[in-house]
Structures are given as structure tokens and as C-alpha cells.
Design an enzyme around this catalytic site. Structure first.
Site, PDB file in Angstrom:
ATOM      1  N   PRO A  90       0.795  -1.220   0.000  1.00  9.57           N
ATOM      2  CA  PRO A  90       0.000   0.000   0.000  1.00  9.57           C
ATOM      3  C   PRO A  90       0.835   1.280   0.000  1.00  9.57           C
ATOM      4  CG  PRO A  90      -0.094  -1.074   2.140  1.00  9.57           C
ATOM      5  CD  PRO A  90       0.559  -2.036   1.193  1.00  9.57           C
ATOM      6  N   ASN A  91       0.333   2.239  -0.735  1.00  6.37           N
ATOM      7  CA  ASN A  91       0.864   3.608  -0.818  1.00  6.37           C
ATOM      8  C   ASN A  91       2.150   3.723  -1.630  1.00  6.37           C
ATOM      9  OD1 ASN A  91      -1.282   4.590   0.841  1.00  6.37           O
ATOM     10  ND2 ASN A  91      -0.217   3.740   2.599  1.00  6.37           N
ATOM     11  N   ARG A 119       4.707  11.108  -2.816  1.00  6.23           N
ATOM     12  CA  ARG A 119       4.460  10.862  -1.403  1.00  6.23           C
ATOM     13  C   ARG A 119       5.709  11.152  -0.566  1.00  6.23           C
ATOM     14  NH1 ARG A 119       4.596   4.783   1.099  1.00  6.23           N
ATOM     15  NH2 ARG A 119       3.961   5.376   3.189  1.00  6.23           N
ATOM     16  N   TYR A 146      10.946   9.269   0.940  1.00  8.03           N
ATOM     17  CA  TYR A 146      10.937   8.168  -0.030  1.00  8.03           C
ATOM     18  C   TYR A 146      11.573   8.506  -1.377  1.00  8.03           C
ATOM     19  CZ  TYR A 146       7.754   6.180   3.402  1.00  8.03           C
ATOM     20  OH  TYR A 146       7.212   5.695   4.571  1.00  8.03           O
ATOM     21  N   ASN A 198       8.307  -5.094  -0.864  1.00  7.40           N
ATOM     22  CA  ASN A 198       8.141  -3.945   0.025  1.00  7.40           C
ATOM     23  C   ASN A 198       6.683  -3.949   0.437  1.00  7.40           C
ATOM     24  OD1 ASN A 198       7.932  -1.573   1.401  1.00  7.40           O
ATOM     25  ND2 ASN A 198       9.056  -0.336  -0.091  1.00  7.40           N
ATOM     26  N   ALA A 200       3.201  -0.433   4.956  1.00  8.96           N
ATOM     27  CA  ALA A 200       2.753  -0.475   6.357  1.00  8.96           C
ATOM     28  C   ALA A 200       2.319  -1.882   6.793  1.00  8.96           C
ATOM     29  CB  ALA A 200       1.611   0.510   6.557  1.00  8.96           C
ATOM     30  N   HIS A 237       4.297  -3.943   9.343  1.00  8.25           N
ATOM     31  CA  HIS A 237       4.298  -3.742  10.784  1.00  8.25           C
ATOM     32  C   HIS A 237       3.156  -4.451  11.510  1.00  8.25           C
ATOM     33  CE1 HIS A 237       7.295  -0.914   9.566  1.00  8.25           C
ATOM     34  NE2 HIS A 237       6.425  -0.183   8.889  1.00  8.25           N
ATOM     35  N   ASP A 280       1.693 -14.917   7.282  1.00 11.38           N
ATOM     36  CA  ASP A 280       1.305 -16.318   7.090  1.00 11.38           C
ATOM     37  C   ASP A 280       1.376 -16.708   5.617  1.00 11.38           C
ATOM     38  OD1 ASP A 280       0.931 -16.633   9.778  1.00 11.38           O
ATOM     39  OD2 ASP A 280      -1.262 -16.608   9.724  1.00 11.38           O
ATOM     40  N   GLU A 328      12.608  -8.944   2.249  1.00  7.79           N
ATOM     41  CA  GLU A 328      11.876  -7.754   2.709  1.00  7.79           C
ATOM     42  C   GLU A 328      12.728  -6.516   2.431  1.00  7.79           C
ATOM     43  OE1 GLU A 328      11.106  -7.877   6.950  1.00  7.79           O
ATOM     44  OE2 GLU A 328      10.701  -5.721   7.027  1.00  7.79           O
ATOM     45  N   HIS A 367      12.841  -2.055   2.256  1.00  6.45           N
ATOM     46  CA  HIS A 367      12.241  -0.746   2.557  1.00  6.45           C
ATOM     47  C   HIS A 367      13.131   0.346   1.990  1.00  6.45           C
ATOM     48  CE1 HIS A 367       9.455  -2.706   5.252  1.00  6.45           C
ATOM     49  NE2 HIS A 367      10.485  -3.376   5.740  1.00  6.45           N
ATOM     50  N   LEU A 368      12.505   1.350   1.421  1.00  6.87           N
ATOM     51  CA  LEU A 368      13.274   2.507   0.943  1.00  6.87           C
ATOM     52  C   LEU A 368      13.920   3.241   2.113  1.00  6.87           C
ATOM     53  CD1 LEU A 368      10.294   3.314  -1.227  1.00  6.87           C
ATOM     54  CD2 LEU A 368      12.527   3.453  -2.284  1.00  6.87           C
ATOM     55  N   SER A 369      13.133   3.503   3.137  1.00  5.07           N
ATOM     56  CA  SER A 369      13.636   4.250   4.292  1.00  5.07           C
ATOM     57  C   SER A 369      14.246   3.276   5.299  1.00  5.07           C
ATOM     58  CB  SER A 369      12.489   5.029   4.941  1.00  5.07           C
ATOM     59  OG  SER A 369      11.509   4.132   5.446  1.00  5.07           O
ATOM     60  N   ARG A 391      13.150   5.603  12.415  1.00  2.00           N
ATOM     61  CA  ARG A 391      11.919   6.390  12.306  1.00  2.00           C
ATOM     62  C   ARG A 391      11.039   6.157  13.546  1.00  2.00           C
ATOM     63  NH1 ARG A 391       9.296   5.517   6.616  1.00  2.00           N
ATOM     64  NH2 ARG A 391       8.088   7.312   7.386  1.00  2.00           N
ATOM     65  N   ARG A 443       7.518   1.543  13.508  1.00  2.00           N
ATOM     66  CA  ARG A 443       8.131   0.993  12.286  1.00  2.00           C
ATOM     67  C   ARG A 443       9.284   0.046  12.602  1.00  2.00           C
ATOM     68  NH1 ARG A 443       5.634   4.077   8.205  1.00  2.00           N
ATOM     69  NH2 ARG A 443       5.199   6.159   8.965  1.00  2.00           N
TER      70      ARG A 443
HETATM   71  C1  DQA Z   1       8.293   1.561   3.798  1.00  2.00           C
HETATM   72  C2  DQA Z   1       8.352   1.834   5.301  1.00  2.00           C
HETATM   73  C3  DQA Z   1       7.003   1.569   5.943  1.00  2.00           C
HETATM   74  O1  DQA Z   1       7.079   1.847   7.330  1.00  2.00           O
HETATM   75  C4  DQA Z   1       5.950   2.469   5.330  1.00  2.00           C
HETATM   76  O2  DQA Z   1       4.685   2.181   5.893  1.00  2.00           O
HETATM   77  C5  DQA Z   1       5.916   2.396   3.858  1.00  2.00           C
HETATM   78  C6  DQA Z   1       7.177   2.346   3.122  1.00  2.00           C
HETATM   79  C7  DQA Z   1       9.610   1.940   3.082  1.00  2.00           C
HETATM   80  O3  DQA Z   1       9.783   1.536   1.944  1.00  2.00           O
HETATM   81  O4  DQA Z   1      10.444   2.662   3.657  1.00  2.00           O
HETATM   82  O5  DQA Z   1       4.860   2.468   3.233  1.00  2.00           O
HETATM   83  O6  DQA Z   1       8.072   0.176   3.592  1.00  2.00           O
END
Ligand code: DQA
Length: 145
Positions: free
Chosen positions: A12-13, A20, A25, A76, A79, A82, A89, A100, A102-104, A109, A113
Site C-alpha cells: 500500500p501507498n 508521497r 521516499y 516492500n 505499512a 508492521h 502467514d 523484505e 524498505h526505501l527508508s 523512524r 516501524r
Molecule cells: C516503507 C516503510 C514503511 O514503514 C511504510 O509504511 C511504507 C514504506 C519503506 O519503503 O520505507 O509504506 O516500507
């Protein structure tokens, strides 16, 4: 030599990348990141999938396993990382190695997270390298063989 296929799955997102919170990001869109990934690894066949929905991500993982052509998944989960036990599962239901990413740097943070419910069932975790996190995820998969 058979072609290696990797599924790059975004939650998501991440469809909003570029617009964003660019200070966190970056300025690249998800399409930019995917294009750059394919350009950097010309010998790998990538499939890209993004969804805002938990169930669609789980279904895509199952589909990837059933198709039998993928070496692994770079994920990725946004959210969902978390708190989604359903996604955790789903990851542990499949044999495919999942990295797994993550950009950040999620550890630098907000406290919420720092918890990932999926790390335990992933083959590795990469966090904090911007768009390069995806590249490192692919390298991690290749290194795992
Ligand atoms: C993220 C970090 C997550 O905490 C956040 O909810 C995201 C992006 C990252 O790529 O840094 O949507 O996965």
C-alpha cells in the site's frame, strides 16, 4: 542457461512514490524504480505487481508459487510490514524466498516501524537505501542461489 525470474511486489501507498513524502521516499515513481531495476539486471526477467490490498498481495504470492517459474520475491510490504499477520502467514505458506525491502531506514523512524511481523519469515531484510534497496534485494536473492 535458463532465465531467472523475480517477482517484485509492492504494498500500500507505494503507488504514490514520487509524490508521497519525497523527503523520506525520494523523487522516483514506482515505475521509475521498476524500469531502473529491469535496466540494471538485463538478464533477469522481472514481474512487477503493486496493490493497496492485503489479500491481493497474498494471492499474488500464491500465484507466483503455483506458476513455478520464479526464483524469489522482492517485497516492500509498506505499512503491512508492521502488522499484517495474514501477509506473514502467506509468506511462510510459500516455498519461494522472499526478501523484505524498505526505501527508508525503518529503524531510524517512529517506534512502530521498528517492528516487522514479516522479517522472521523472510530470507533477508534490506532497509534504508532508497531505490537501491530493491537492487540490493535482487542481489540478496541471487546470492542465496
Ligand atoms: C516503507 C516503510 C514503511 O514503514 C511504510 O509504511 C511504507 C514504506 C519503506 O519503503 O520505507 O509504506 O516500507
Amino acid at each position: 542457461m535458463s532465465t531467472i525470474s523475480i517477482l517484485v511486489l509492492n504494498g500500500p501507498n507505494l503507488s504514490r512514490l514520487g509524490k508521497r513524502e519525497p523527503e523520506i521516499y525520494g523523487h522516483l515513481s514506482l515505475d521509475d524504480i521498476n524500469r531502473e531495476l529491469a535496466r540494471s539486471f538485463p538478464d533477469i526477467s522481472f514481474e512487477f505487481f503493486q496493490s493497496e490490498h492485503e489479500g491481493s498481495l497474498a494471492e499474488k504470492l500464491f500465484e507466483a508459487e503455483d506458476r513455478g517459474c520464479f526464483s524469489g520475491v522482492v517485497l516492500n510490504a509498506g505499512a503491512f510490514t508492521h502488522y499484517s499477520i495474514a501477509l506473514r502467514d502467506a509468506i511462510s505458506s510459500v516455498q519461494l524466498p522472499v526478501i523484505e525491502v524498505h526505501l527508508s531506514n525503518v529503524h531510524a523512524r517512529e517506534a512502530f516501524r521498528r517492528t516487522s511481523v514479516i522479517s522472521e519469515v523472510c530470507a533477508g531484510v534490506i532497509s534504508g537505501f532508497g531505490a537501491n534497496s530493491y537492487h540490493l534485494g535482487v542481489r540478496g536473492l541471487l546470492a542465496k542461489g
